[in-house]
Design an enzyme around this catalytic site. Structure first.
Site, mmCIF file in Angstrom:
data_model
loop_
_atom_site.group_PDB
_atom_site.id
_atom_site.type_symbol
_atom_site.label_atom_id
_atom_site.label_comp_id
_atom_site.label_asym_id
_atom_site.label_seq_id
_atom_site.Cartn_x
_atom_site.Cartn_y
_atom_site.Cartn_z
ATOM 1 C CD GLU A 170 15.657 51.313 8.194
ATOM 2 O OE1 GLU A 170 16.861 51.069 8.041
ATOM 3 O OE2 GLU A 170 15.234 52.143 9.012
ATOM 4 C CB SER B 79 -25.893 31.791 59.533
ATOM 5 O OG SER B 79 -25.979 32.024 60.929
#
Length: 657
Positions: free
Chosen positions: A82, A367
């Site tokens: 780049e 229960s």
């Protein structure tokens, strides 16, 4: 004549210089958008072992990385392809600008750019991408100014963290983890080359879209490195040949969506930017346990679906799936001594329903409430060998002036007359439990339940059968009293939060002493029998002691198993989302207990170090009564006399609710 020409050009030059100065003065402060760079960052969630659970983000999925943690070859590759003169120029490259101007003049259009990496960063963070001369001039002026404020390394750090790498990945570390499932230091040269080649055209070069083109672009990077002499021949040849494995995965990588939803909801008020603030959040979750729990829940659900299908095939309405179509379940597993949540599964399939039944749904425990009632009775002086009346009684009461009757029954409809406390709980006998509550005192039982945390209790004897509503997570907290030797722990899921600045908050267990270890062990000894020979035999696992209680509400609307090993507690629930009854076959022992068994069996196989037996406190004693060994304490001594069975006379017993 030359004097006038020189003067003319001097005026032009001064005018341009003045214009540039004015333009620079207008935009110079814009550079601080780069200097004070504070991008959105993904928040990451990890399990107890440091394994990534998920990323969350808003708009941009980015995991920030410091310059010192970026491999040198990534920097070299980026600069090579780049901006080769990056470390020499002042923010702009005059030679590249000259070449670009000549080409643009010949083409009579902007066909070639000459932007340095510094200019590209300015363009991304400050200016538009529009190709106009004025924008290029601003870009150059700001680039020069930026390089007087930041170092080259600081600029590259910002560039590599901000740039888009395709597939929803912002920043090079995010891209490395996304495309290759690796951190930066684990990347090969070819993988690095793929990444640094992406910013030019990320959507086009993304390896998940165009692998061949992406590899060709990477080869350009490698060739450029070789031309510059920044890699040797062997590195060049090996990199050119390599074809890395590419992963195409979701951006969040969410392995436990019910958990992440719950954590985000828990933190959103205290940390508004939780999704995109770059936090590192360590959870108490064990991803291995989470997967075992998820699979266990799914397998039990599949078995219930098969049972329903077999029933329908034998019925007159084989297409009637109303009993099963909304069936769902949930699991919460915690470390008993701390309350750390190891697994939390909020449903059978998150993709079909995001509703988290573990924390959002309030259901009746049935229960499963009984151990709390029996523990209260033991604390009042009863013993596991104490005899209870197991006969049918009719309770008359009035509602708004209207006389009503309540005639509770045992599961199966039978009764034994007299049964000791241990066997009553082992067999989950409703009538004996109701008589226990009335004999001990309803007020005492209310206070007992409230001491464990139960709220909004109904003002009638239906509390005996678990008619109140609780979430799975709440019940996990209440049950921890039994699993943790009398000390209640509050389940928690967030262990540590670290912000971007490295500041850390750590969360600690919250505990409350409710019972003594001695009294709690009496219940544990009974709940062990529930698993070994009672209603929860399907919860058994070879090689480890387990204790727990089944729970099935009226008409099989809810099915529970609440159990624990010497170190881990696991609560399981099943029911229909619309609160309609399940089939009568779907009890806590049938559908929920196998989930507990599967979880403990498989977790034990990979964690052989976990404790296998419950430890009896020193002040718990044992003796034989009626030929059987029974435990007792100073608070709960062995009974001295047997009770007589009172005659059943419904007309004599009237209880006003």
């Amino acid at each position: 004549m030359l004097k006038y020409i020189f003067g003319f050009f001097l005026l032009i030059g001064l005018a341009i210089a003045g214009w540039l100065y004015t333009l620079y003065d207008e935009i110079k402060d814009d550079v601080y958008k780069v200097v004070n760079y504070a991008p959105k960052q993904s928040t990451q969630f990890f399990d107890k072992n440091g394994i990534l659970i998920a990323n969350t983000f808003v708009g941009e999925n980015r995991e920030y990385v410091k310059y010192d943690d970026i491999p040198a070859k990534i920097i070299e590759g980026l600069v090579a392809i780049e901006d080769t003169q990056y470390f020499e120029h002042i923010g702009i490259n005059p030679d590249a600008i000259s070449r670009a101007i000549i080409k643009d003049i010949k083409a009579r259009a902007f066909v070639e750019g000459a932007s340095t990496l510094t200019q590209q960063l300015i363009k991304m963070l400050v200016l538009s991408r529009e190709k106009k001369l004025i924008r290029k001039v601003k870009e150059a002026l700001l680039a020069i100014r930026l390089e007087t404020i930041l170092t080259k390394e600081e600029i590259l750090e910002r560039y590599l963290n901000h740039v888009y790498f395709g597939h929803g990945y912002y920043g090079i570390r995010t891209a490395a983890r996304g495309y290759f499932n690796k951190d930066l230091y684990e990347l090969s040269l070819k993988e690095m080359a793929i990444l640094v080649g992406l910013p030019r055209a990320p959507s086009f070069y993304a390896p998940t879209k165009n692998l061949k083109i992406s590899l060709a672009r990477a080869n350009q990077v490698i060739t450029r490195l070789n031309t510059l002499g920044w890699i040797n021949k062997d590195q060049y040849e090996n990199a050119i040949k390599e074809v890395p494995k590419i992963h195409k995965q979701t951006l969040t990588k969410n392995k436990a969506p019910y958990i992440i939803d719950y954590v985000l909801k828990t933190l959103k008020d205290d940390i508004p930017d939780i999704k995109s603030g770059g936090y590192k959040i360590k959870l108490t979750i064990d991803l291995e346990a989470q997967e075992i729990a998820r699979k266990a829940l799914r397998l039990s659900h599949e078995e219930a679906v098969k049972r329903d299908l077999n029933f329908r095939n034998r019925s007159k309405n084989p297409d009637d799936d109303s009993y099963i179509k909304t069936l769902n379940g949930a699991v919460v597993s915690i470390e008993s001594s701390t309350g750390k949540i190891l697994a939390l599964v909020g449903g059978i399939d998150y993709k079909k329903s995001m509703f988290n039944r573990a924390v959002q749904s309030k259901r009746q425990p049935g229960s499963a409430i009984k151990p709390f009632l029996f523990q209260t009775a033991l604390n009042e002086g009863l013993n596991p060998a104490s005899q209870l009346v197991d006969i049918s009684r009719t309770y008359n009461y009035r509602v708004d002036g209207v006389n009503k009757k309540w005639q509770p029954k045992n599961y199966g409809g039978n009764f034994k007359g007299v049964v000791n406390l241990r066997e009553s709980l082992v067999s989950s006998r409703n009538l004996a439990t109701i008589n226990l509550v009335t004999d001990t005192g309803v007020d005492i039982m209310y206070k007992g339940l409230e001491s464990y945390g139960f709220k909004d209790l109904p003002a009638d004897l239906s509390i005996t059968l678990g008619s109140m509503s609780v979430t799975l997570l709440e019940l996990s907290e209440y049950y921890s009293v039994f699993a943790n030797n009398g000390t209640q722990v509050k389940p928690y899921i967030i262990e540590q939060i670290t912000n971007k600045a490295g500041e850390t908050i750590t969360f600690e267990p919250q505990t409350k002493e409710v019972n003594t270890p001695e009294q709690t062990y009496l219940i544990t000894s009974i709940l062990k029998d529930v698993v070994n020979r009672g209603t929860a035999r399907r919860a058994k696992v070879s090689g480890i002691e387990l204790a727990g209680k089944t729970g099935t509400t009226n008409k099989n609307v809810d099915a529970w198993f609440c159990g624990y090993s010497p170190s881990i507690q696991t609560i399981v629930w099943f029911g229909n989302d619309n609160n309609t009854p399940m089939r009568k076959t779907e009890t806590g022992g049938k559908i929920a207990a196998p989930v507990f068994s599967y979880f403990n069996k498989n977790y034990l196989e990979s964690h052989p170090e976990i404790p296998r037996t419950f430890i009896k406190p020193a002040k718990v004693y044992s003796s034989k009564i009626n030929g059987k060994v029974e435990y007792y304490t100073e608070t709960s001594p062995l009974p001295e006399i047997e009770i007589e069975i009172p005659p059943e006379n419904p007309d004599e017993e009237v209880i006003e609710f």
